[in-house]
Design an enzyme around this catalytic site. Structure first.
Site, PDB file in Angstrom:
ATOM      1  N   HIS A 113     -25.096  -5.023  -8.508  1.00 25.55           N
ATOM      2  CA  HIS A 113     -25.623  -6.269  -9.078  1.00 25.55           C
ATOM      3  C   HIS A 113     -24.713  -7.446  -8.726  1.00 25.55           C
ATOM      4  O   HIS A 113     -25.178  -8.488  -8.266  1.00 25.55           O
ATOM      5  CB  HIS A 113     -25.733  -6.097 -10.602  1.00 25.55           C
ATOM      6  CG  HIS A 113     -26.192  -7.306 -11.363  1.00 25.55           C
ATOM      7  ND1 HIS A 113     -27.455  -7.413 -11.905  1.00 25.55           N
ATOM      8  CD2 HIS A 113     -25.557  -8.455 -11.685  1.00 25.55           C
ATOM      9  CE1 HIS A 113     -27.575  -8.584 -12.521  1.00 25.55           C
ATOM     10  NE2 HIS A 113     -26.430  -9.237 -12.412  1.00 25.55           N
ATOM     11  N   GLU A 114     -23.425  -7.254  -8.913  1.00 23.22           N
ATOM     12  CA  GLU A 114     -22.482  -8.358  -8.663  1.00 23.22           C
ATOM     13  C   GLU A 114     -22.423  -8.710  -7.178  1.00 23.22           C
ATOM     14  O   GLU A 114     -22.445  -9.886  -6.806  1.00 23.22           O
ATOM     15  CB  GLU A 114     -21.085  -8.003  -9.180  1.00 23.22           C
ATOM     16  CG  GLU A 114     -20.995  -7.830 -10.688  1.00 23.22           C
ATOM     17  CD  GLU A 114     -21.574  -8.996 -11.460  1.00 23.22           C
ATOM     18  OE1 GLU A 114     -21.563 -10.133 -10.951  1.00 23.22           O
ATOM     19  OE2 GLU A 114     -22.072  -8.778 -12.569  1.00 23.22           O
ATOM     20  N   HIS A 168     -25.285 -10.823  -6.103  1.00 21.31           N
ATOM     21  CA  HIS A 168     -25.197 -12.261  -6.402  1.00 21.31           C
ATOM     22  C   HIS A 168     -24.613 -13.022  -5.211  1.00 21.31           C
ATOM     23  O   HIS A 168     -25.016 -14.145  -4.916  1.00 21.31           O
ATOM     24  CB  HIS A 168     -24.325 -12.507  -7.642  1.00 21.31           C
ATOM     25  CG  HIS A 168     -25.072 -12.371  -8.938  1.00 21.31           C
ATOM     26  ND1 HIS A 168     -26.273 -13.012  -9.174  1.00 21.31           N
ATOM     27  CD2 HIS A 168     -24.799 -11.673 -10.072  1.00 21.31           C
ATOM     28  CE1 HIS A 168     -26.701 -12.713 -10.403  1.00 21.31           C
ATOM     29  NE2 HIS A 168     -25.824 -11.902 -10.958  1.00 21.31           N
ATOM     30  N   TYR A 210     -29.356 -21.008 -10.744  1.00 23.30           N
ATOM     31  CA  TYR A 210     -29.082 -20.109 -11.859  1.00 23.30           C
ATOM     32  C   TYR A 210     -29.486 -20.752 -13.185  1.00 23.30           C
ATOM     33  O   TYR A 210     -28.663 -20.995 -14.064  1.00 23.30           O
ATOM     34  CB  TYR A 210     -27.604 -19.737 -11.860  1.00 23.30           C
ATOM     35  CG  TYR A 210     -27.296 -18.406 -12.508  1.00 23.30           C
ATOM     36  CD1 TYR A 210     -27.776 -17.220 -11.972  1.00 23.30           C
ATOM     37  CD2 TYR A 210     -26.516 -18.332 -13.654  1.00 23.30           C
ATOM     38  CE1 TYR A 210     -27.489 -16.008 -12.552  1.00 23.30           C
ATOM     39  CE2 TYR A 210     -26.212 -17.118 -14.245  1.00 23.30           C
ATOM     40  CZ  TYR A 210     -26.711 -15.956 -13.688  1.00 23.30           C
ATOM     41  OH  TYR A 210     -26.419 -14.746 -14.271  1.00 23.30           O
ATOM     42  N   GLU A 235     -31.159 -13.193 -11.182  1.00 28.34           N
ATOM     43  CA  GLU A 235     -30.749 -11.992 -11.909  1.00 28.34           C
ATOM     44  C   GLU A 235     -31.585 -10.772 -11.473  1.00 28.34           C
ATOM     45  O   GLU A 235     -31.071  -9.668 -11.313  1.00 28.34           O
ATOM     46  CB  GLU A 235     -30.923 -12.206 -13.414  1.00 28.34           C
ATOM     47  CG  GLU A 235     -29.720 -12.839 -14.065  1.00 28.34           C
ATOM     48  CD  GLU A 235     -28.497 -11.963 -13.864  1.00 28.34           C
ATOM     49  OE1 GLU A 235     -28.540 -10.782 -14.241  1.00 28.34           O
ATOM     50  OE2 GLU A 235     -27.501 -12.457 -13.317  1.00 28.34           O
ATOM     51  N   ASP A 279     -27.739 -18.857 -22.301  1.00 26.02           N
ATOM     52  CA  ASP A 279     -27.797 -17.973 -21.138  1.00 26.02           C
ATOM     53  C   ASP A 279     -28.516 -18.635 -19.956  1.00 26.02           C
ATOM     54  O   ASP A 279     -29.326 -18.006 -19.279  1.00 26.02           O
ATOM     55  CB  ASP A 279     -28.503 -16.669 -21.566  1.00 26.02           C
ATOM     56  CG  ASP A 279     -28.523 -15.600 -20.478  1.00 26.02           C
ATOM     57  OD1 ASP A 279     -27.620 -15.605 -19.632  1.00 26.02           O
ATOM     58  OD2 ASP A 279     -29.463 -14.773 -20.489  1.00 26.02           O
ATOM     59  N   HIS A 308     -30.812 -13.642 -18.211  1.00 25.68           N
ATOM     60  CA  HIS A 308     -30.654 -12.187 -18.377  1.00 25.68           C
ATOM     61  C   HIS A 308     -31.743 -11.595 -19.259  1.00 25.68           C
ATOM     62  O   HIS A 308     -31.769 -10.387 -19.479  1.00 25.68           O
ATOM     63  CB  HIS A 308     -29.286 -11.852 -18.962  1.00 25.68           C
ATOM     64  CG  HIS A 308     -28.157 -12.134 -18.032  1.00 25.68           C
ATOM     65  ND1 HIS A 308     -27.509 -13.347 -18.013  1.00 25.68           N
ATOM     66  CD2 HIS A 308     -27.578 -11.375 -17.065  1.00 25.68           C
ATOM     67  CE1 HIS A 308     -26.570 -13.314 -17.081  1.00 25.68           C
ATOM     68  NE2 HIS A 308     -26.591 -12.140 -16.488  1.00 25.68           N
TER      69      HIS A 308
END
Lengths: 102, 406
Positions: free
Chosen positions: B188-189, B192, B203, B212, B285, B290
């Site tokens: 996931h990271e 990005h 974002y 996301e 958020d 998310h």
């Protein structure tokens, strides 16, 4: 006077809220000084970074939203102080009604 | 058009279903979540010790090749120079300081620090997925080093991408037990970073939820590819293994059933919506990035499950095509994105192909319908796409075609 810090975002998207009643603190004067010191009207710019925390700080009549990276100087001092003095409350959002399983 | 699942078309035990190069990795994972898999992998490796040599050499020994069915399209058999990762893992030593002390570089042996080694292995697996399946050499498509910092902060409950590196906390030990424990989180990271270099989805709000979503898609695919799981047997969970045993929950998100990943006295219930009717408007958020990612996540998972087989072979390719097409704008929302995925499915697999129908019905199931008409493929698509794809990337449109590393 209340100081409310809510932290949202993060990879898990969980929201935590810390709330402090300044008058109930043993050192309210230090809190007042710190709150006066904060440049509420000019928070540092906050470009979003994926999965990082977002802090919303409320202290009537002030409110500011800061990305984690911008949480420096008196802003950080205030947030850390709030976090030290109180346990966070999780404020999960309830989703809408579930669709029937198919 | 023939479609061959990867890595092996037969559901036989480990040796056949899990590529041997992955056995070595699974065996090396020091993670209770992978206890069974790691044990099995270690046993497999003991059985076939030369595999270790193969892993070191980066090429399969001939005896393994003979064991494979002839139509296996495992990319390890690709000729020419396959790209290889350049990993750099640093240790923040529990300070909130980046990058921290460099503790493991590419090719260096395991350190014995579980977080360092898990990050190293996880970045390697993520690199493999992008390189071997999508023909992408690292985050930027040009072999940029993969940099990560572990042990960030004091009981730090998060993992993030700071624009240059992946950063992982150890967790507080009560809710979270460390973010390198999950391969989908590592994937996931890293993703990005890929999105930042390609579609640049802003974002915030819907485009942020898509950002996301993209990270969850490729995070899940890294796990599925690594474990050799097809769409039906995959968990579709993101962050399995990051919660402590005290938490009533399996993971931080479920792509297949958003809103069901956890239901805990302390954490509450997973708040992700699974349908556009329940899109959450919030100031927190970054506009609920998310939370609302659950909606496209479910569309993707449903499309993959409808098609069956390995998700990286069909929907994964379609999503990667969209991500790198140069056609997305940073502020695009769910409907435009959905329309782009249908267009990409039509282009890759044919209009009215099962793939195209599955993608459409996935979106429809989450309430994303009446998709907007898209501009005809503009010139900018070609030029932007060109800038994000390495020259050795395959231009093959055939399903299941392996990228050409020549």
């Amino acid at each position: 006077m209340d100081v409310i810090v809510s932290r949202s975002g993060g990879i898990a998207g969980l929201r935590l809220t810390w709330e402090v009643h300044v008058e109930e603190q043993p050192d309210p004067d230090e809190w007042y000084v710190l709150i006066r010191e904060i440049p509420w009207s000019t928070p540092p710019p906050a470009p979003p970074e994926p999965d990082r925390f977002i802090y919303r700080i409320r202290c009537e009549p002030h409110e500011a939203t800061l990305a984690e990276r911008q949480l420096t100087g008196p802003w950080r001092e205030l947030v850390e102080r709030v976090q030290e003095r109180t346990e966070p409350e999780r404020s999960p959002r309830r989703p809408g009604p579930r669709r029937p399983a198919r | 058009m023939t479609r061959t699942p990867r890595p092996y078309p037969y559901s036989t035990p480990h040796k056949a279903i899990v590529p041997p190069y992955l056995l070595a990795r699974i065996a090396a994972i020091d993670d209770p979540r992978f206890d069974v898999a790691a044990d099995a992998a270690r046993r497999s490796l003991l059985r076939d010790a030369p595999m270790r040599e193969w892993r070191r050499e980066g090429e399969p020994p001939s005896f393994i090749a003979h064991e494979r069915p002839a139509r296996d399209e495992r990319p390890a058999a690709l000729p020419g120079m396959a790209p290889s990762p350049d990993r750099r893992i640093s240790d923040a030593e529990n300070a909130e300081r980046l990058p921290g002390r460099l503790v493991r570089r590419e090719g260096q042996p395991i350190t014995g620090d579980a977080a360092v080694d898990a990050a190293y292995d996880g970045l390697g697996e993520t690199f493999e997925l992008f390189a071997r399946v999508f023909g992408r050499d690292s985050i930027d498509g040009a072999g940029i080093p993969l940099e990560a910092t572990v042990h960030y902060g004091d009981r730090y409950d998060n993992a993030f991408w700071d624009g240059e590196r992946m950063v992982f906390g150890d967790g507080d030990g009560e809710v979270f037990r460390g973010f390198t424990n999950s391969l989908s989180v590592i994937g996931h990271e890293l993703t990005h970073g890929v999105t930042e270099r390609t579609a640049k989805l802003r974002y915030q709000g819907q485009s942020g939820a898509l950002n996301e979503h993209i990270s969850d898609v490729f995070g899940a695919l890294v796990e599925q590819y690594g474990m050799g799981q097809d769409a039906a047997s995959a968990t579709w969970l993101i962050g399995e293994g990051v919660f402590t045993d005290l938490v009533e929950g399996r993971a931080i998100r479920s792509m297949k059933e958003p809103g069901t990943a956890y239901d805990d006295d302390v954490l509450g219930r997973d708040p992700q919506p699974d349908h556009f009717d329940r899109y959450i408007e919030t100031d927190d958020d970054n506009g609920g990035v998310h939370l609302n990612s659950g909606i496209p996540n479910r569309a993707f998972a449903l499309a993959a499950i409808e098609l069956g087989g390995f998700a990286w072979e069909h929907v994964g390719r379609i999503w990667y095509d969209v991500l790198t097409s140069g056609r997305l704008r940073p502020d695009d929302g769910f409907h435009t994105f959905a329309a782009e995925t249908v267009r990409a499915a039509d282009e890759r697999f044919g209009a009215d192909s099962p793939e195209s129908r599955a993608v459409t019905s996935g979106w429809s199931a989450v309430g994303i319908e009446e998709l907007p008409a898209l501009d005809p493929v503009p010139e900018r698509a070609a030029s932007d796409a060109g800038s994000t794809m390495p020259t050795w990337t395959s231009s093959s449109r055939g399903a299941g075609a392996s990228p050409d590393f020549d």
